[in-house]
Write a protein that holds these residues in place. Sequence first.
Motif, PDB file in Angstrom:
ATOM      1  N   ARG A   5      57.451  21.961  67.234  1.00  0.00           N
ATOM      2  CA  ARG A   5      57.496  22.837  68.390  1.00  0.00           C
ATOM      3  C   ARG A   5      56.348  23.826  68.219  1.00  0.00           C
ATOM      4  NH1 ARG A   5      63.642  23.824  70.511  1.00  0.00           N
ATOM      5  NH2 ARG A   5      64.342  21.653  70.282  1.00  0.00           N
ATOM      6  N   ARG A  21      47.982  27.808  73.196  1.00  0.00           N
ATOM      7  CA  ARG A  21      48.007  27.685  74.658  1.00  0.00           C
ATOM      8  C   ARG A  21      46.596  27.853  75.243  1.00  0.00           C
ATOM      9  NH1 ARG A  21      52.982  30.804  73.891  1.00  0.00           N
ATOM     10  NH2 ARG A  21      54.765  29.411  74.336  1.00  0.00           N
ATOM     11  N   GLN A  31      47.561  17.674  75.928  1.00  0.00           N
ATOM     12  CA  GLN A  31      48.841  18.232  76.380  1.00  0.00           C
ATOM     13  C   GLN A  31      49.975  17.712  75.496  1.00  0.00           C
ATOM     14  OE1 GLN A  31      49.372  20.596  78.779  1.00  0.00           O
ATOM     15  NE2 GLN A  31      47.122  20.710  78.689  1.00  0.00           N
ATOM     16  N   ARG A  34      56.714  16.018  76.369  1.00  0.00           N
ATOM     17  CA  ARG A  34      57.758  16.837  76.978  1.00  0.00           C
ATOM     18  C   ARG A  34      59.121  16.191  76.779  1.00  0.00           C
ATOM     19  NH1 ARG A  34      56.808  22.167  78.205  1.00  0.00           N
ATOM     20  NH2 ARG A  34      54.585  22.356  78.738  1.00  0.00           N
ATOM     21  N   ARG A  35      60.050  16.994  76.304  1.00  0.00           N
ATOM     22  CA  ARG A  35      61.451  16.583  76.250  1.00  0.00           C
ATOM     23  C   ARG A  35      62.241  17.649  76.989  1.00  0.00           C
ATOM     24  NH1 ARG A  35      61.516  14.797  70.077  1.00  0.00           N
ATOM     25  NH2 ARG A  35      60.375  12.838  70.304  1.00  0.00           N
ATOM     26  N   GLY A  36      62.453  17.360  78.254  1.00  0.00           N
ATOM     27  CA  GLY A  36      63.043  18.396  79.092  1.00  0.00           C
ATOM     28  C   GLY A  36      62.048  19.518  79.253  1.00  0.00           C
ATOM     29  N   ARG A  37      62.452  20.734  78.844  1.00  0.00           N
ATOM     30  CA  ARG A  37      61.556  21.883  78.927  1.00  0.00           C
ATOM     31  C   ARG A  37      60.873  22.186  77.607  1.00  0.00           C
ATOM     32  NH1 ARG A  37      64.762  26.416  82.583  1.00  0.00           N
ATOM     33  NH2 ARG A  37      64.971  25.135  84.479  1.00  0.00           N
ATOM     34  N   VAL A  38      61.120  21.354  76.612  1.00  0.00           N
ATOM     35  CA  VAL A  38      60.577  21.604  75.272  1.00  0.00           C
ATOM     36  C   VAL A  38      59.259  20.846  75.092  1.00  0.00           C
ATOM     37  CG1 VAL A  38      60.990  21.415  72.798  1.00  0.00           C
ATOM     38  CG2 VAL A  38      62.887  21.934  74.358  1.00  0.00           C
ATOM     39  N   ALA A  39      58.221  21.562  74.667  1.00  0.00           N
ATOM     40  CA  ALA A  39      56.929  20.948  74.376  1.00  0.00           C
ATOM     41  C   ALA A  39      56.929  20.463  72.928  1.00  0.00           C
ATOM     42  CB  ALA A  39      55.804  21.945  74.594  1.00  0.00           C
TER      43      ALA A  39
END
Length: 251
Positions: A5, A21, A31, A34-39
């Motif tokens: 993460r 970022r 980029q 993505r797992r849902g909202r988790v980068a």
Amino acid sequence: MTEYRIDDLARVSGTTTRNIRGYQERGLLPQPLRRGRVAIYTEKHLRNLRAINKLLSSGFTLKHIATFLTNPTARIGDALELNEILDEPWATAERPRYTRDELVERFGTLGDDDIATLIRAGIVTETTDPGVYQAVDSGIIGNLARLVHRGMDLAVLADVQERFARKINEAAEILMTAAHDEVDRRRGPGWLPESEDDVAWAVSLLGAMRRAGTENAHAALDRALDAALDNELRAHQSAVEDRTGADRQAE
């Protein structure tokens, strides 16, 4: 595959989440997954970050680094914006690929020894495709082929080309060493441009050296060819006279 993460990636890479970022926005990092909202970040992101850190510590700017990471084929001159001099290779000739049959069409019968001779002379190189070769310069292939069709031996021509190229390389090394020595004399070893004035100075110096080297080399080669031709003509004339004299004595 190790996954991170953003907080974990920042910790192991020695940077900050803000920097990560920012690098993403500049295109320096791919980029994340993505797992849902988790980068989710991977080892590739970590390798890129470590490379960025190393380049920053060596004095490169993010603009320089962007050139390196987004264009893997870029040379250092591209990254340092010496585009007027270094944005294209000075040798602009095409490097076409030829099959063995295509080389046979140009040179006539080619045995394995002939192919090895062309490779050894640096006229062609092997590729990852069996039976396919890349020419160092399409013009050289054409010129040698024309001479072969005039009856000259390919092995002799390859040897001449190899020795000629070696001399040209030596001359180019003399020129570039002089340019390097001048930079070291004025700015010190390992210098990199830090301002627009620095870049302008480097561009001006390299441009002047390139122009002088190219023009002087052409002029020197023309003079040398004229002198060599005169010498060969005199030697041939002397041989004709000797042969004529010998024939008269034999009569």
